[in-house]
Design a protein around this motif. Sequence first.
Motif, short mmCIF file in Angstrom:
data_model
loop_
_atom_site.label_atom_id
_atom_site.label_comp_id
_atom_site.label_asym_id
_atom_site.label_seq_id
_atom_site.Cartn_x
_atom_site.Cartn_y
_atom_site.Cartn_z
N ALA A 160 0.83 -1.20 0.00
CA ALA A 160 0.00 0.00 0.00
C ALA A 160 0.87 1.25 0.00
CB ALA A 160 -0.92 -0.01 1.22
N ARG A 161 1.94 1.23 0.81
CA ARG A 161 2.85 2.39 0.84
C ARG A 161 3.53 2.57 -0.52
NH1 ARG A 161 4.08 0.20 5.96
NH2 ARG A 161 5.96 -0.81 5.12
N ARG A 163 2.31 1.71 -3.45
CA ARG A 163 1.34 2.27 -4.40
C ARG A 163 1.17 3.77 -4.19
NH1 ARG A 163 -1.35 -2.71 -3.30
NH2 ARG A 163 -2.60 -1.70 -1.67
N THR A 164 1.13 4.15 -2.91
CA THR A 164 1.00 5.58 -2.61
C THR A 164 2.22 6.35 -3.10
OG1 THR A 164 -0.34 5.09 -0.65
CG2 THR A 164 0.69 7.26 -0.76
N ARG A 165 3.40 5.79 -2.85
CA ARG A 165 4.65 6.42 -3.28
C ARG A 165 4.70 6.55 -4.80
NH1 ARG A 165 9.00 9.51 -1.58
NH2 ARG A 165 10.93 8.86 -2.61
N ALA A 167 2.13 6.69 -6.86
CA ALA A 167 1.16 7.69 -7.29
C ALA A 167 1.71 9.10 -7.07
CB ALA A 167 -0.15 7.51 -6.51
N GLN A 168 2.41 9.29 -5.96
CA GLN A 168 3.00 10.60 -5.69
C GLN A 168 4.09 10.94 -6.72
OE1 GLN A 168 4.29 9.90 -1.68
NE2 GLN A 168 2.39 10.69 -0.78
#
Length: 236
Positions: A160-161, A163-165, A167-168
């Motif tokens: 999850a981290r 994926r967030t990274r 996307a950022q």
Amino acid sequence: SFKHLNAKIIKPAGAEVNKTSNILLTPEFKKMGRQVAEVRFRIKENPQLAMLDIDDGAGVRQGAVYGQLMELGVSDRLARQWIAEHGEDYVAEKVGYLKGQKGVDSPVRYLSAALRDDYKSGPAETAKEVAPEVLAAAEARKAAEAEAARAAAAEDAAKARERTRRAQKLERIRELAGGRSPTQRDADKRLFLSRLEDEIDREEFRNRGWAAALLAAEMAAFWEELVPGAFEDLPV
């Protein structure tokens, strides 16, 4: 003829009286020659139904056991007969036994047999002592399962981290590309395309440009080289 009278009137009427009342009728015939001259009935108490004369059923019908019998499809007469013969406690016990059985096709017939033959639930099994090694193995298995669950949760959190990274980074790449001049943007695209060896990757970039999520790692490396420190301020 008397034969017709006996078959159609006397026998059916006597059978009905014997079935539903507290008396038993037995017809007797007196003949004169070959003809029946007199008919009389001997009357005696019906042992199965005489007890129902004690009460007209109003009191019994108010009881919880009677209500349970009605729900099972037992007739009014049979319900009162069972309660009178066996008592409410005994009938309630057998109703409870019946409700604990599965796959009973005819509850009334089954309950009748349970009352007659005194069906009982088997004695509860005594808890068996578990061997220490079995307990130890169970605890070890439980601990292993808990550890596997924690590892899986940690892996999910890491994904999850990531994926967030990603996307950022994609958002930052679009910002960097948007800040370039038109000439620089064209040059940036040509340069990045030249570094892609796989034709599928090149087609993906031609179609989606800097929004090609499948090429996020390659694009991030390209822009990190082009603009050093471009992603340093992003949260880890």
